[in-house]
Design an enzyme around this catalytic site. Structure first.
Site, PDB file in Angstrom:
ATOM      1  N   LYS A 108       3.876   8.193   9.376  1.00 43.60           N
ATOM      2  CA  LYS A 108       3.502   7.493  10.596  1.00 43.60           C
ATOM      3  C   LYS A 108       4.680   7.922  11.706  1.00 43.60           C
ATOM      4  CE  LYS A 108       0.449   4.480   8.497  1.00 43.60           C
ATOM      5  NZ  LYS A 108       0.378   3.851   7.340  1.00 43.60           N
ATOM      6  N   TYR A 112       0.817  -1.290  -0.026  1.00 37.77           N
ATOM      7  CA  TYR A 112      -0.024   0.000   0.007  1.00 37.77           C
ATOM      8  C   TYR A 112       0.855   1.181   0.074  1.00 37.77           C
ATOM      9  CZ  TYR A 112      -3.574   3.356   1.417  1.00 37.77           C
ATOM     10  OH  TYR A 112      -4.318   4.665   1.624  1.00 37.77           O
ATOM     11  N   ASP A 133       9.212   2.426   0.269  1.00 33.74           N
ATOM     12  CA  ASP A 133       8.152   3.188   1.160  1.00 33.74           C
ATOM     13  C   ASP A 133       8.413   2.585   2.404  1.00 33.74           C
ATOM     14  OD1 ASP A 133       5.728   4.072   2.435  1.00 33.74           O
ATOM     15  OD2 ASP A 133       4.556   3.385   0.830  1.00 33.74           O
TER      16      ASP A 133
HETATM   17  C1  LIG Z   1      -0.138   4.428   5.746  1.00 34.65           C
HETATM   18  C2  LIG Z   1       0.821   4.083   4.668  1.00 34.65           C
HETATM   19  C3  LIG Z   1       0.929   5.083   3.298  1.00 34.65           C
HETATM   20  C4  LIG Z   1      -0.137   6.409   3.624  1.00 34.65           C
HETATM   21  O1  LIG Z   1       0.167   7.326   4.695  1.00 34.65           O
HETATM   22  P1  LIG Z   1      -1.028   8.096   5.011  1.00 34.65           P
HETATM   23  O2  LIG Z   1      -0.339   8.892   5.852  1.00 34.65           O
HETATM   24  O3  LIG Z   1      -2.131   7.178   5.438  1.00 34.65           O
HETATM   25  O4  LIG Z   1      -1.177   8.812   3.849  1.00 34.65           O
HETATM   26  C5  LIG Z   1       1.889   4.896   2.688  1.00 34.65           C
HETATM   27  N1  LIG Z   1       2.718   3.469   2.558  1.00 34.65           N
HETATM   28  C6  LIG Z   1       2.490   2.716   3.385  1.00 34.65           C
HETATM   29  C7  LIG Z   1       3.411   1.681   3.525  1.00 34.65           C
HETATM   30  C8  LIG Z   1       1.538   2.797   4.583  1.00 34.65           C
HETATM   31  O5  LIG Z   1       1.482   1.898   5.554  1.00 34.65           O
END
Ligand SMILES: *Cc1c(COP(=O)(O)O)cnc(C)c1O
Length: 436
Positions: free
Chosen positions: A261, A145, A233
């Site tokens: 995060k 994601y 990511d």
């Molecule tokens: C949560 C998440 C995102 C998106 O971050 P948001 O702050 O919710 O937009 C992107 N990449 C990964 C791996 C994530 O877990």
């Protein structure tokens, strides 16, 4: 009929004025049943819902909270920052300090730009990669994601997979025409049309799926062979697996990183960073546009700095060690419950550093290694039943089988021990009394 709880009443009101009653789909409990609890407050490892019920919290804002809720250092930093003004539209010292803190800890990350969410971080990193290489293609992996920008909703990720959709309505074919979705844990064939390969170096949005030996190194080599950039990511793994994130954990260095995060200490922050020569394409110096009214927000940088200033290698090592014991204890206890119940599933509790997952897979199918395995695990339905039985006992895990658990540094040994006992009871009940 029992009187509605405050959470039920709030959800009913929310349904009238907020689509689906929530501001992010997984919160609606669609894949686990029931209705969401509304949180009134949190402290350390716990939250209290609107009805005053105490929950041992493994959601921790899906990993945004590393120290636990309302950590005194974070609260004080945010309070102090708020008294000085919350946003100016001019640069502040906090932005410099947070950028320095990130670059000092992540080997090879020479510069970062701050944004307000992980979605913005990945979207912008892809734009930079395309601008730098002059190419269009982006290779992603099914089950990873990367937020909800159009081009990256070609992957079936956390929220999307939970809803059982392959992508999203509203994303035109043209927006994903240059997005290639490959299976996780298999190094794809690349060619010179590829601008970048974007990957969760430890996948944490299809349950927890570690990269198999050679996968990340294979991606590095494949990118180098065709002149594509490798983008990690690390929105979950950054400052979660350790100070150096998945980069230090794996020994593989990407060209660009995405963070979010943890680095916001619970406030809205993201960041993308990498090699100085690559980031030189960004405006104002280069031709790739990217901007943000609240980017580098003073409250957010203060909270992020408070977190990064509180943790060290020992703290991460301690948490990972305690979670290793928790995961081993959970797996042993749950395997035993499943065996006595004669349920046709196997239990796996994958763990990487302080992250762990709960996967109930069809018997004999082995640990989850890609999104097909994650779908098969979700389809057994055991996670959803366990979720409800855990919640009745005051333990909150994420309301969906594609999420992972985020023990915080505030979770005590007693909390973790109790989790094993409670999980065994909860699973026993869930298997003995199947609900509709
Ligand atoms: C949560 C998440 C995102 C998106 O971050 P948001 O702050 O919710 O937009 C992107 N990449 C990964 C791996 C994530 O877990």
């Amino acid at each position: 009929m029992a009187e509605a709880t405050r959470s039920e009443a709030l959800f009913a009101r929310a349904l009238a004025v907020v689509p689906g009653g929530v501001n992010s789909p997984v919160r609606a409990f669609g894949s686990v049943g029931g209705h969401p609890y509304f949180v009134a407050r949190g402290a350390g490892a716990r939250v209290w819902d609107a009805d005053g019920r105490e929950l041992l919290d493994y959601v921790q804002s899906y990993g945004a909270s590393l120290l636990g809720h309302a950590h005194p250092a974070v609260v004080e930093a945010v309070r102090r920052a708020a008294t000085l003004g919350t946003t100016f539209g001019a640069p502040t010292e906090g932005e410099v300090l947070l950028a320095e803190a990130i670059c000092a800890r992540v080997d090879g990350c020479e510069q970062v730009r701050l944004v307000s969410s992980g979605t913005e971080a990945t979207m912008s990193a892809v734009r930079v990669a395309r601008g730098f290489t002059g190419r269009s293609r982006v290779v992603t992996f099914a089950g990873c994601y990367h937020g909800h920008s159009d081009a990256l909703l070609a992957t079936a990720g956390s929220g999307v997979a939970t809803l059982g959709l392959a992508g999203s309505a509203g994303v035109p074919p043209g927006a994903v025409a240059d997005t290639v979705v490959a299976p996780y844990n298999v190094v794809p064939e690349l060619d010179d049309r590829v601008a970048c390969v974007l990957v969760e170096p430890v996948a944490a949005n299809m349950g927890l799926v570690p990269p198999e030996p050679g996968f990340l190194a294979g991606l590095r080599a494949a990118c180098d062979a065709v002149g594509a950039l490798l983008v990690f990511d690390e929105v979950i793994t950054g400052f979660r697996l350790g100070l150096g994130g998945a980069t230090a954990w794996s020994g593989i260095r990407p060209d660009l990183w995405c963070f979010g995060k943890v680095i916001g200490g619970g406030l809205p922050v993201g960041a993308f960073g990498g090699r100085r020569d690559v980031l030189a394409v960004l405006a104002p110096d280069g031709p790739v546009y990217q901007a943000g009214t609240l980017s580098g927000n003073p409250l957010a940088t203060a909270a992020g700095l408070a977190v990064l200033g509180t943790v060290d290698d020992d703290a991460y090592g301690d948490l990972a060690g305690r979670v290793a014991r928790l995961a081993a204890g959970l797996e042993a206890a749950l395997v035993e419950v499943v065996r006595s119940a004669g349920e046709g599933v196997d239990v796996h509790v994958p763990r990487v550093g302080p992250l762990f997952g709960l996967a109930f897979v069809p018997a004999g199918s082995g640990p989850v290694r890609d999104v097909e395995g994650a779908h098969a695990a979700a389809a057994t339905g055991v996670y959803a039943r366990l979720f409800r039985a855990l919640l009745r006992r005051g333990v909150a895990v994420a309301p969906g089988p594609y999420e992972v658990a985020f023990p915080s540094m505030a979770h005590t040994d007693a909390d973790l021990d109790r989790t094993v006992t409670v999980a065994a009871e909860a699973l026993t009940e869930a298997l003995a009394h199947p609900e509709p």
